[in-house]
Design an enzyme around this catalytic site. Structure first.
Site, PDB file in Angstrom:
ATOM      1  N   ASP A 325       0.683  -1.251   0.093  1.00 39.66           N
ATOM      2  CA  ASP A 325      -0.038   0.018  -0.161  1.00 39.66           C
ATOM      3  C   ASP A 325       0.822   1.281  -0.074  1.00 39.66           C
ATOM      4  O   ASP A 325       0.413   2.390  -0.163  1.00 39.66           O
ATOM      5  CB  ASP A 325      -0.964  -0.005   1.397  1.00 39.66           C
ATOM      6  CG  ASP A 325      -2.024  -1.113   1.135  1.00 39.66           C
ATOM      7  OD1 ASP A 325      -2.517  -1.074  -0.006  1.00 39.66           O
ATOM      8  OD2 ASP A 325      -2.434  -1.483   2.148  1.00 39.66           O
ATOM      9  N   LYS A 352      -5.812  -2.653  -6.838  1.00 41.69           N
ATOM     10  CA  LYS A 352      -6.310  -1.983  -5.862  1.00 41.69           C
ATOM     11  C   LYS A 352      -7.608  -1.082  -5.846  1.00 41.69           C
ATOM     12  O   LYS A 352      -8.150  -1.211  -6.845  1.00 41.69           O
ATOM     13  CB  LYS A 352      -5.081  -1.241  -5.063  1.00 41.69           C
ATOM     14  CG  LYS A 352      -3.926  -2.150  -4.679  1.00 41.69           C
ATOM     15  CD  LYS A 352      -4.417  -2.665  -3.352  1.00 41.69           C
ATOM     16  CE  LYS A 352      -3.247  -3.587  -2.587  1.00 41.69           C
ATOM     17  NZ  LYS A 352      -3.772  -4.015  -1.249  1.00 41.69           N
TER      18      LYS A 352
END
Length: 447
Positions: A325, A352
């Site tokens: 992330d 994502k």
């Protein structure tokens, strides 16, 4: 830009100064609500992240029959229904933007003989769920979904869930956790074999609530996680550490804005989540790790971050699961570093909240940074100075893209605009005022 967008503009900042606490870890917050909902007794959760993603998980656990409330002092309390005790939700479960919430709850539902309907926002409805559906189907759950295994979908859980021995084709903490959650109601042992270790919050928290979980690192480099099924989970106090993924934004901002010194308290330092800070230290970052401690099975530190020059590095692909992330914000640091930063093993970024790899490459190029983009790699050629900036960035409903480019705007020569800052609330409510208190200049612009 859609008519309800909240555009932001981030301008060059003076030195950032002060102390902040990162919002609670999102991954741990989701799991605390779920495991508390499966435990016997009342679980107290301190420091829960009150972003939209986690609040949607709280609503879902209420729909499954757990009593979930927030006290006036900010402590959340969950009275659980016991393993196997979930009620069938009366309505659709809307997980908003949260892939973690959706995939983990699918695992939870797969182990109960009830039918659940899942949906989410436009971003979540585009994201693939088949990689979770396959192993959960092997355990006895049945699914009906849109083409490609996409939301909205229905899952009817198994009346007699089967234990599973499953090797993940691709390292994924969400898929691993979904299988372990389904395995709670199965007899015997459920085993998940990872090609490389991924974040282990589920394993740590399951032990915290009383389950038996073994972890074995095998000679071939894989890791096997074994859960003993049908445990009785007991309520436990959870103190949620600050999210290292959120702490990354003020930390990188402090590294890049000359003269800055920022202390970030209570940051989760799980080694399987700390890859960004490892990488920044390799780049020459001035980051001190202070006051190391452990809370609810998770390591925690305070960070003292001072501005200074960075140099480009090669980030090993094996580090990707521990910082997947954080690549967008690392790319902002790389844009200001001296020399190229090579990032590989990034295929997961394509699926994502948005295609983060493409969004970062396009946004940096628009800000005057030389980039090379491949199917699963990104090379950022930093010049050792702030980039030009001056671009309007399409956030694509992605909170991390919006925050990363807001940080770049703090150091670039010209302001950086983001077409919509609203998604930031999913993971980091209060991001803009917190950064502005430190000395940033981020403002909401008229749509």
């Amino acid at each position: 830009m859609h008519p309800l967008a909240h555009p932001l503009v981030s301008r060059r900042a003076e030195a950032l100064r002060g102390a902040v606490t990162a919002p609670g870890d999102k991954s741990i917050s989701h799991r605390a609500l779920m495991f508390g909902g499966l435990a016997i007794g009342e679980t107290a959760i301190h420091g829960l992240l009150e972003g939209e993603d986690v609040l949607n998980t709280a609503k879902a656990m209420r729909a499954y029959g757990a009593a979930v409330r927030r006290d006036e002092d900010g402590v959340w309390r969950v009275s659980g229904v016991g393993v196997g005790g979930l009620a069938e939700p009366e309505d659709m479960l809307d997980l908003g933007n949260s892939g973690t919430g959706a995939r983990l709850l699918m695992g939870l539902a797969a182990g109960h003989p009830i039918t659940s309907f899942f949906t989410g926002d436009a971003s979540l409805r585009r994201r693939p769920m088949a990689r979770v559906m396959k192993p959960l189907g092997d355990m006895g759950a049945r699914f009906v979904s849109r083409e490609g295994g996409r939301l909205p979908l229905a899952v009817t859980g198994a009346r007699h869930p089967l234990p599973l021995d499953y090797t993940l084709p691709v390292a994924s903490a969400q898929v691993k956790s979904a299988i372990l959650l389904a395995g709670l109601t199965a007899p015997g042992e459920t085993i998940v074999v990872e090609p490389e270790p991924t974040r282990d919050h589920s394993e740590r928290m399951l032990r915290h609530f009383g389950a038996t979980v073994r972890v074995e690192d095998r000679a071939d480099g894989t890791r096997a996680v074994t859960l003993t099924g049908q445990p009785e989970l007991a309520a436990a106090t959870v103190r949620v550490p600050g999210d290292p993924s959120s702490a990354a934004f003020p930390a990188v901002a402090a590294l890049l804005v000359p003269g800055s010194e920022v202390r970030i308290a209570n940051v989760g330092a799980n080694p399987l989540r700390f890859g960004l800070f490892e990488t920044l230290l390799e780049m020459g970052a001035d980051i001190a790790l202070e006051n190391r401690r452990e809370e609810a099975g998770e390591p925690v530190v305070d960070l003292l971050v001072r501005a200074g020059g960075l140099k480009g590095v090669v980030v090993p692909p094996r580090r990707a699961p521990s910082m997947i992330d954080e690549y967008p914000i690392l790319a902002m640091a790389a844009a200001c570093a001296e020399g190229p930063t090579v990032m590989e093993g990034l295929a997961e970024l394509r699926v994502k909240e948005s295609d983060r790899l493409g969004a970062v490459a396009r946004g940096l190029a628009a800000c005057g940074v030389e980039v090379e983009e491949g199917p699963d790699r990104l090379v950022v050629h930093g010049k050792g100075r702030p980039p030009l900036g001056g671009a309007m960035i399409a956030a694509n409903l992605d909170h991390r893209i919006a925050m990363a480019f807001a940080v770049l705007g703090m150091v670039s020569e010209k302001p950086v605009s983001i077409d919509d800052g609203e998604p930031i609330a999913t993971s980091f409510p209060g991001f803009v005022p917190m950064m502005n208190r430190l000395g940033a200049d981020i403002a909401e612009e008229p749509a």
